[in-house]
Design an enzyme around this catalytic site. Structure first.
Site, PDB file in Angstrom:
ATOM      1  CE1 TYR A  64      -3.814   2.275   0.610  1.00 29.18           C
ATOM      2  CE2 TYR A  64      -2.712   3.545   2.282  1.00 29.18           C
ATOM      3  CZ  TYR A  64      -3.827   3.561   1.600  1.00 29.18           C
ATOM      4  OH  TYR A  64      -4.353   4.733   1.505  1.00 29.18           O
ATOM      5  CB  CYS A  65       2.175   3.824  -2.413  1.00 26.68           C
ATOM      6  SG  CYS A  65       2.727   5.128  -2.527  1.00 26.68           S
ATOM      7  N   PRO A  66       1.042   4.912   0.302  1.00 19.91           N
ATOM      8  CG  PRO A  66       1.772   6.364   2.217  1.00 19.91           C
ATOM      9  CD  PRO A  66       1.679   4.568   1.268  1.00 19.91           C
ATOM     10  CG  ASN A  70      -5.797   2.250  -4.985  1.00 26.56           C
ATOM     11  OD1 ASN A  70      -5.749   1.643  -4.473  1.00 26.56           O
ATOM     12  ND2 ASN A  70      -5.207   2.254  -6.597  1.00 26.56           N
TER      13      ASN A  70
END
Ligand SMILES: [Zn+2]
Length: 196
Positions: A64-66, A70
């Site tokens: 998960y990439c902040p 997404n």
């Protein structure tokens, strides 16, 4: 677990059951319990993971990439690497401009802060880009790369790490860029691996 289909094909329960993913596995008694997702109520495809932040299963889950707000998975990994690469290049251009401005305008606290900030971004994005390209080359996701012993499909019969998805660097990159399809579970099963 034995599941029988009602003889009436239009029975509401039968219609619902027929839409269950991997129903043939259930019928053959081959259901793989570790692949059940209790949140999404489905059998996860191979390499899919449930992301607790977006609360859904993601095909080929990477992480998960902040920054993009997404999850990164099979479909958007190439775009994510493009995002990292352009961020790195932009930061390098910014550092060059800061350096030029420093030479022309002299010392400035704002230019110094900008220089440091861009240096950190450039270094971080360059490291992440390199890591992503490496994992594309060996056909692993970030989740798999850092927890190789967690996934049974990455272990051979002796319990040692074995990557069944590695098809060689060229095919791995082609698969990463979606120019060829990933190996199907049937093709992987020929290697008699435990796909759970
Ligand atoms: Zn799920």
């Amino acid at each position: 677990m034995n599941i029988t289909r009602p003889s009436d094909r239009f029975h509401p329960g039968c219609l619902l059951l027929s839409k269950v993913d991997y129903l043939n596995y259930w019928e053959e008694g081959k259901i793989l319990l570790p692949r059940l997702c209790h949140e999404c109520h489905l059998v996860k495809p191979l390499r899919a993971k449930h992301c607790r932040i977006i609360n859904r299963c993601v095909s080929g889950f990477d992480h998960y990439c902040p920054f993009i707000y997404n999850s990164v998975g099979y479909r958007n990994r190439p775009y994510f690497v493009g995002f990292l690469t352009t961020m790195c290049l932009n930061s390098v251009v910014g550092i060059y401009l800061c350096w030029n401005w420093f030479n022309v305008m002299g010392r400035s606290i704002f230019i110094g802060i900008g220089f440091l900030f861009l240096s950190v971004i450039a270094t971080t994005s360059a490291m992440m880009t390199s890591l992503c390209v490496y994992m594309a080359a060996v056909n692993l996701t970030t989740a798999e790369c850092f927890k190789t012993t967690k996934y049974a499909y990455l272990l051979d019969h002796q319990g040692k790490f074995f990557n069944p998805f590695d098809r060689g660097i060229i095919l791995n990159f082609m698969e990463f860029l979606h120019t060829i399809k990933p190996l199907t579970e049937e093709e992987l099963k020929k290697a008699e691996l435990t796909l759970v």
